[in-house]
Design an enzyme around this catalytic site. Structure first.
Site, PDB file in Angstrom:
ATOM      1  N   GLU A  96       0.661  -1.001   0.340  1.00  0.00           N
ATOM      2  CA  GLU A  96       0.336  -0.029  -0.408  1.00  0.00           C
ATOM      3  C   GLU A  96       0.891   1.323   0.149  1.00  0.00           C
ATOM      4  O   GLU A  96       0.322   2.136  -0.805  1.00  0.00           O
ATOM      5  CB  GLU A  96      -1.055  -0.045   1.324  1.00  0.00           C
ATOM      6  CG  GLU A  96      -0.017  -0.423   2.577  1.00  0.00           C
ATOM      7  CD  GLU A  96      -1.605  -0.133   3.504  1.00  0.00           C
ATOM      8  OE1 GLU A  96      -2.635  -0.536   3.253  1.00  0.00           O
ATOM      9  OE2 GLU A  96      -0.738   0.563   4.618  1.00  0.00           O
ATOM     10  N   GLN A 136       3.084  -7.029   4.265  1.00  0.00           N
ATOM     11  CA  GLN A 136       2.255  -8.084   4.510  1.00  0.00           C
ATOM     12  C   GLN A 136       2.072  -8.405   5.679  1.00  0.00           C
ATOM     13  O   GLN A 136       0.986  -9.318   6.249  1.00  0.00           O
ATOM     14  CB  GLN A 136       3.479  -8.709   4.275  1.00  0.00           C
ATOM     15  CG  GLN A 136       4.148 -10.295   4.198  1.00  0.00           C
ATOM     16  CD  GLN A 136       4.901 -10.946   4.078  1.00  0.00           C
ATOM     17  OE1 GLN A 136       5.931 -10.265   3.077  1.00  0.00           O
ATOM     18  NE2 GLN A 136       5.811 -11.977   4.519  1.00  0.00           N
TER      19      GLN A 136
END
Ligand SMILES: [Zn+2]
Length: 207
Positions: A96, A136
């Protein structure tokens, strides 16, 4: 232990794109092309804004999926109480921070308590969360929490190993490093169970 070597990956193409979204995103990508100094009118780039707009919608189609529903649709009552492992689930996600891919494998295990789930649903849950803008760490805990809250098993374990193109392509040192994240609940918080899981996912493949 139960292994699933033939995973229904659930990577179905979405073939209907929202037209309004596609148009808006295409305009934005046209500006991106200009911004990087390209000529958006040259032949090879004419359809690029629209292609990228559609590709981005596909790469983020997880926003339209409901992972809890995916699990609930194949939840069965069963007395089996041993570890169930689905390993080497392909992960394709976008970080992101840079909207660049991170790619790797997820290994997921749970110990049922009265309910099991159809094995093909676990890779679909991984995909539903991966196909969004992610980090993650959050991807790992979201998968764990979804399975824990939906199936209420005795424990859940999730390990993800991935390499991040934003690290590899942007010239940070250790370009080939792999990031490993893990998240556990219940029985997997005990050393013995967690060690058994780790040894099972690091063992050579049977297939
Ligand atoms: Zn990044």
């Amino acid at each position: 232990m139960h292994e699933n070597g033939d995973i229904d990956s659930g990577y179905r193409r979405i073939d209907s794109f929202n037209e309004e979204t596609t148009n808006k995103m295409s305009e934005a990508y046209l500006d991106v092309l200009k911004g990087i100094g390209e000529d958006p009118t040259r032949e090879g780039l004419l359809k690029t804004p629209e292609r990228v707009a559609k590709a981005m919608q596909f790469l983020t189609h997880g926003y339209n999926l409901n992972p809890e529903e995916i699990l609930m649709s194949a939840k069965f009552r069963e007395e089996y109480q041993q570890m169930v492992i689905v390993k080497d689930i392909e992960v394709y996600s976008l970080c992101e921070h840079h909207m660049l891919p991170f790619i790797g494998k997820a290994h997921v295990a749970y110990i049922p308590d009265k309910h099991i789930v159809g094995l093909s649903k676990i890779p679909r849950v991984v995909d539903a969360y991966a196909r969004r803008l992610q980090v993650q760490e959050r991807l790992t805990t979201q998968i764990r929490d979804c399975i824990q809250e939906t199936l209420r098993p005795l424990g859940v374990a999730v390990v993800i190993e991935a390499y991040h193109l934003c690290m590899q392509m942007r010239g940070v040192q250790k370009q080939h490093s792999i990031t490993t994240t893990s998240a556990f609940t219940g029985e997997f918080e005990k050393d013995r169970t967690r060690s058994e899981f780790i040894s099972l996912i690091t063992k050579d493949h049977i297939r």
